[in-house]
Design a protein around this motif. Sequence first.
Motif, PDB file in Angstrom:
ATOM      1  N   GLU A 561       0.732  -1.308   0.088  1.00 22.85           N
ATOM      2  CA  GLU A 561      -0.279  -0.158  -0.105  1.00 22.85           C
ATOM      3  C   GLU A 561       0.802   1.340  -0.164  1.00 22.85           C
ATOM      4  O   GLU A 561       0.492   2.253  -0.678  1.00 22.85           O
ATOM      5  N   ILE A 562       1.927   1.335   0.635  1.00 22.61           N
ATOM      6  CA  ILE A 562       2.875   2.344   0.804  1.00 22.61           C
ATOM      7  C   ILE A 562       3.451   2.547  -0.632  1.00 22.61           C
ATOM      8  O   ILE A 562       3.415   3.756  -1.276  1.00 22.61           O
ATOM      9  N   LEU A 563       3.848   1.536  -1.444  1.00 23.76           N
ATOM     10  CA  LEU A 563       4.172   1.757  -2.843  1.00 23.76           C
ATOM     11  C   LEU A 563       3.172   2.159  -3.697  1.00 23.76           C
ATOM     12  O   LEU A 563       3.318   2.862  -4.838  1.00 23.76           O
ATOM     13  N   GLU A 564       1.785   1.738  -3.510  1.00 24.68           N
ATOM     14  CA  GLU A 564       0.875   2.359  -4.359  1.00 24.68           C
ATOM     15  C   GLU A 564       0.637   3.788  -4.107  1.00 24.68           C
ATOM     16  O   GLU A 564       0.493   4.504  -4.826  1.00 24.68           O
ATOM     17  N   TRP A 565       0.917   4.368  -2.828  1.00 27.77           N
ATOM     18  CA  TRP A 565       0.601   5.901  -2.545  1.00 27.77           C
ATOM     19  C   TRP A 565       1.729   6.530  -3.121  1.00 27.77           C
ATOM     20  O   TRP A 565       1.849   7.660  -3.683  1.00 27.77           O
ATOM     21  N   MET A 566       3.156   5.964  -3.135  1.00 25.80           N
ATOM     22  CA  MET A 566       4.384   6.307  -3.805  1.00 25.80           C
ATOM     23  C   MET A 566       4.136   6.673  -5.128  1.00 25.80           C
ATOM     24  O   MET A 566       4.595   7.503  -5.876  1.00 25.80           O
TER      25      MET A 566
END
Length: 691
Positions: A561-566
């Motif tokens: 999910e952090i990668l998706e936000w990035m």
Amino acid sequence: MGVRRLLFLVLIISLALFAVVNAVMMWLNNRARRNRLELLSDPARPKDELMLRKRWQQFLQTAYIVGCSVPLLSAYIRKVRKRVSGVHAYEEFYLRHEVMKVTLSILGTLGISVAVLFLLNPSLSFLLLVLLTAVVINSLLIDMVVNRLERRLLVQMLDLFSDIRHRYHQHGMVDEALQEAAESAEDEAGLHTRKIAEALISNNPSEELEKYYEAAPNRFLKAFAGISYMIMEFGDKVKEHGSIYLQGLSGLTKEIHLEILRRSKLDYLLKGLNVIALVPLFFTKPIERWARSSFPAMDEFYMSKLGYAAKILIYIVIILSFVLLQKLQQNDETTYRAGRNSRPWEKAISRVPLFRVMAAWAAPHPGSADYSKVVRLMKETGTELTYEWFYIRRVVYSLIVFAVTLTMTLYLHQMSRHHIMYDPVVQDSFFGQTTITQQEEAKRLSSRDLEVMRRVNMSPEATYAEIAEQLQQAESKGLGKDELVDSANRILGKLQAYHNEYFKWWELVLCLFAGMLGYEWPFWLLLFQRKLRYMDMRHEVYQYQTVISMLREMDRISVEEILEWMDRFAVIFKIPIQKCLIHYDHGGEMALQQLKEEVRFTEFQRIVDKLLLSVEKIPISQAFDDLEGEMSFYFEQRKQDYERIIDTKAGLGRLIGFAPMYSLIFIYLVIPLIAMSFMQMNIYYEQIQKI
């Protein structure tokens, strides 16, 4: 009037003209904004005044529609709209109004200036020079308007964030705070806030925000929209230092303050240098006239091949200086968009077999060190070109530069031949002005020399006796012995110089060297772009840190999910992050390791290292426990970088801005004058020896 006073006068006039244009445009903007408010709030205004303003707005709208149907004007309007639409992207009526106001102001100012200058000096060459200058100044005026709009938006955002903090304290809801703050915000900031609020309360906020990210004029609005959506999706949490959402707004406020100070200081240090760089463009002819009238021997330089080459060199220095100054003053956000669809001209040329063969011959073979170096450079700069297209660009640039240099060399030879045959004979006097009688005598001698040269069929093998005989026949009154010797030697020298004006081997070497420079230019440009992109990379990494600092406090947050936000915030690193997300299901650690190897930027690699630790070993909150300290360090580091970059740009700007003036004075006046003085001293010395 002396040259120094004339230069100073033109500089003052140019600065005054720019100031007047800027003041008029600011007045028009303020008046338009005031009129819109008055139309809504003051129905008792005189009907005539309201009708006049309504007709002016209708005229601008009609002019926009008509202008878009005119071929060349439509392209110019689209260019202005593209630059202005970043700030006025969501109100079509006002956007067209602003675009036509900028277009008419710039074209009107440049048109009147060109007409006045042409009336003062009705010369075709001077008209071409003025038109070239107008094209260059046009980009300067557009940049000035856009920079003013961007700075105004940044200032409005400071008031907007302060109002949002107040509304958020009142309601505790992001969407309510944004909607209420948008109502009281100023024009541009209010438009963007309403657009963000509409995206947040839509049925598919993620998709609507993706559309907004593509049109957002700066990274601060993108970060603000992302933070607001994040809080609405995950909820806000109160930490030791207060609300996560309010801390994010405080961080953005600090960033905006830093950006405004950077722009203000840079504009102050580089103010007026564009005008100083362009002023010498109008003084090549006046300086040439003054030098030729005061020093008749300077005719030989200004009408020679070397004189034309010096003038071309000065024009090149002026144009390059102006372009470099614009690059120094640019405040644009990263223009690169990962994965954008484009149709480069290299793709069309690659269909020609000859260019493909030349590019394949010039390009290093795969597996070599040079091949790896070029491929890595292209990845680090994010160019949309393929390896083959890049070398096609290098080959085409090389051929163009070679052809232009070859054409200019042949043209200079032709001009020198014309100068030898038709220009008046240079007088022996070095100082003072030539009289009308002397000028007529110089033209008569030139006509007689041309007649004699044609009588001997322009032959380089003509002897002194043949030329002397033809001179006696051409001069009905007869010539004295000294005059006959001088005229015959002069004609022999002209014939020798005429036949010496041919394309030489070393000129071919010079053209080939220029072609090599054209071949290397795209590669050097990529190196320069890579250096500039490092600052953009730091901006993007700082946004990632801001997002992660909020996400790490959320419950049940994962690395994916952090990668998706990035990915939502990514510009420069978008393609590598998307590849990592695609491969993440097949193994998180392997996908992150591949991401780390593909992006060789230290600050970004540190984030990836912490994400690697968070895959299976430790929680995300522990992996990023020192993030706030790093963000504080990077902020101070970027402040120092800004100061160093501004000082460097100021020094380069002064050097580049005054380079055309120095080139004009020394290359076109001082050095030729010294050289001609030594040549005249040799002539006088030889004459003294004969006494």
